[in-house]
Enzyme design. Structure first.
Site, short mmCIF file in Angstrom:
data_model
loop_
_atom_site.label_atom_id
_atom_site.label_comp_id
_atom_site.label_asym_id
_atom_site.label_seq_id
_atom_site.Cartn_x
_atom_site.Cartn_y
_atom_site.Cartn_z
N LYS A 110 0.86 -1.19 0.00
CA LYS A 110 0.00 0.00 0.00
C LYS A 110 0.89 1.23 0.00
O LYS A 110 2.00 1.21 0.56
CB LYS A 110 -0.87 0.01 1.26
CG LYS A 110 -2.08 0.90 1.16
CD LYS A 110 -3.28 0.19 0.59
CE LYS A 110 -4.49 1.11 0.55
NZ LYS A 110 -5.70 0.42 0.09
N GLY A 144 -20.67 6.39 6.38
CA GLY A 144 -19.86 6.89 5.26
C GLY A 144 -20.58 6.69 3.94
O GLY A 144 -20.91 5.57 3.56
N GLY A 194 -19.43 7.74 0.84
CA GLY A 194 -18.51 8.08 -0.24
C GLY A 194 -18.70 7.13 -1.41
O GLY A 194 -19.80 6.60 -1.64
P1 NAI Z 1 -14.46 8.05 0.05
O1 NAI Z 1 -13.42 9.02 0.45
O2 NAI Z 1 -15.09 8.16 -1.30
O3 NAI Z 1 -15.65 8.02 1.11
C1 NAI Z 1 -15.48 8.09 2.49
C2 NAI Z 1 -16.72 8.75 3.05
O4 NAI Z 1 -16.68 8.67 4.48
C3 NAI Z 1 -16.86 10.22 2.68
O5 NAI Z 1 -18.17 10.50 2.22
C4 NAI Z 1 -16.57 10.95 3.99
O6 NAI Z 1 -17.24 12.18 4.10
C5 NAI Z 1 -17.08 9.94 4.99
N1 NAI Z 1 -16.55 10.05 6.34
C6 NAI Z 1 -15.30 10.38 6.74
N2 NAI Z 1 -15.22 10.35 8.08
C7 NAI Z 1 -16.43 9.96 8.53
C8 NAI Z 1 -16.98 9.73 9.82
N3 NAI Z 1 -16.25 9.90 10.93
N4 NAI Z 1 -18.27 9.34 9.92
C9 NAI Z 1 -19.02 9.17 8.82
N5 NAI Z 1 -18.56 9.39 7.56
C10 NAI Z 1 -17.29 9.78 7.43
O7 NAI Z 1 -13.78 6.59 0.25
P2 NAI Z 1 -14.23 5.21 -0.36
O8 NAI Z 1 -13.46 4.95 -1.60
O9 NAI Z 1 -15.71 5.13 -0.39
O10 NAI Z 1 -13.65 4.20 0.74
C11 NAI Z 1 -14.32 4.03 1.97
C12 NAI Z 1 -13.60 2.95 2.76
O11 NAI Z 1 -13.56 1.74 2.00
C13 NAI Z 1 -12.14 3.27 3.09
O12 NAI Z 1 -11.82 2.74 4.36
C14 NAI Z 1 -11.36 2.53 2.02
O13 NAI Z 1 -10.05 2.22 2.42
C15 NAI Z 1 -12.21 1.29 1.87
N6 NAI Z 1 -12.06 0.64 0.59
C16 NAI Z 1 -12.36 1.30 -0.56
C17 NAI Z 1 -12.24 0.66 -1.77
C18 NAI Z 1 -12.66 1.31 -3.04
O14 NAI Z 1 -12.81 0.60 -4.06
N7 NAI Z 1 -12.90 2.62 -3.05
C19 NAI Z 1 -11.72 -0.71 -1.87
C20 NAI Z 1 -11.52 -1.34 -0.58
C21 NAI Z 1 -11.64 -0.67 0.59
#
Ligand code: NAI
Length: 370
Positions: free
Chosen positions: A104, A204, A206
């Protein structure tokens, strides 16, 4: 580009304002685990790049794992994140039977980074300097555009849409894997063949959380959501009929399923000891603060699906894109097998009466030895 020595890091972290608050840890690995194979640091004053690439294991093949772009409190936190996330990638790739090891990258966000394209080109040169031992893609904070910039300096990158070919942002596949994993867990734990009326608390909204909500809503699940971004929450209320709670309240609500899809560490000792969920199954990496929190969930009869088992959809997508000739149908079929693995996890847990976090950890580590 300057490669930073470990002495530089020791000096920087011992001088940090927050160093006293940080637990002591090994620069080369995680407490109680074998050392990482390689931990490499790079800085580039011209672009403001400060980056760490951690390679946990390459026994199955080159280390594959995304690049996180984040404003860390300090360098120790960034290093710790890289170490934990790279180990998780090794376990994830092994359990998904991918011919890759685990690594990573983190890029530390700072005010000197005024040209994002140049920053990620510089990161691409850093990736390239490892000669293919590490392959990168998106993670939290990085986009397909960033990966295009990376590709200007290295071939060891995935997660970019190419005309006429499968690929690009892996989040929809991650969300699909989490969705089929939830379906499977609900079938085994709650004895329900459909998600209709099943309550799911999503932390979350996102890339992953939003796609997951779309699928849960289509399956008639009842949604409870929280995000630090009020606009995303308002849209989820409007589009999915979700109930909104504050970010502090989401781990305390009563729900059939809790799906952490924000940052890691949602399952603290307090949450593990008090939560009112039957199942924990979400997309976020490193959901448990420690394996002991998985033990607590187990004692309380909460079925925890380890993150590195359920969130492999994105890396499956990136790997198949990188290898070439992938089709959407083929990738979707492979991602859907996550549901079968969740069911096997349940069988193993019933048979051994051990915590699922430890079962999955051992299951994946067996596959690291080739
Ligand atoms: P992202 O950055 O698009 O979304 C994260 C979301 O969480 C955002 O909307 C943010 O505002 C929200 N957030 C942050 N702190 C928060 C809190 N304390 N309480 C509630 N919401 C909060 O990231 P993404 O890509 O959706 O990834 C989310 C998780 O999934 C991460 O841990 C990432 O490592 C994991 N992940 C993502 C993958 C992917 O394909 N994008 C693959 C495998 C794991």
């Amino acid at each position: 580009m300057k490669l930073v020595t470990l002495d530089d890091v020791r000096h920087a972290t011992s001088g940090s304002d927050n160093s006293a608050a940080q637990p002591a840890f090994d620069l080369f690995g995680l407490a109680g685990e074998p050392s990482h194979e390689r931990v490499v640091f790079a800085s580039d004053p011209a672009t403001g790049l400060q980056s760490i690439i951690a390679l946990y294991s390459t026994t199955r093949g080159p280390a594959f794992g995304g690049c996180r772009y984040w404003a860390y409190d300090n360098q120790v936190a960034a290093l710790h994140d890289a170490l934990r996330l790279s180990q998780g990638m090794a376990l994830k790739n092994a359990l998904a039977d991918l011919p890759f090891g685990g690594g990573k990258a983190v890029v530390l966000k700072n005010a000197k980074q005024t040209d994002r394209c140049a920053l990620f080109q510089s990161f691409g040169a850093f990736v390239d300097s490892l000669g293919g031992r590490y392959l990168t893609a998106e993670d939290v904070g990085t986009t397909a555009d960033d990966m295009f910039a990376v590709r200007e300096k290295t071939q060891y990158v995935s997660g970019m849409p190419r005309e006429g070919e499968f690929g690009g942002n892996p989040s929809p596949q991650t969300a699909l894997g989490v969705f089929v994993g939830i379906e499977s867990a609900v079938r085994r734990v709650l004895g329900k063949s459909s998600l209709e009326g099943v309550s799911v608390a999503v932390q979350g909204l996102g890339s992953v959380g939003w796609h997951l909500c779309e699928q849960l809503h289509a399956a008639h699940a009842t949604l409870i959501v929280a995000d630090i971004d009020a606009q995303k929450v308002a849209r989820a209320v409007e589009l999915f009929g979700a109930s909104a709670v504050t970010v502090d309240a989401i781990t305390g609500v009563e729900a059939d399923v809790f799906a952490p899809c924000a940052m890691g560490g949602s399952i603290t000792p307090i949450v593990a000891a008090n939560c009112r969920f039957r199942i924990v199954a979400g997309g976020a990496n490193n959901q448990l603060m420690s394996l002991a929190d998985g033990d607590t969930l187990h004692r309380r009869d909460v079925f925890y699906v380890p993150d590195f088992l359920i969130n492999a959809g994105g890396i499956i997508s990136c790997v198949r894109e990188y290898e070439g000739n992938a089709t959407r149908e083929g990738v979707v079929t492979e991602v859907r097998r996550i549901g079968e693995r969740v069911s096997e996890l349940y069988d193993r847990a019933v048979a051994s009466r051990a915590p699922t976090a430890r079962i999955a950890d051992a299951w994946a580590k067996e596959k690291l030895v080739v």
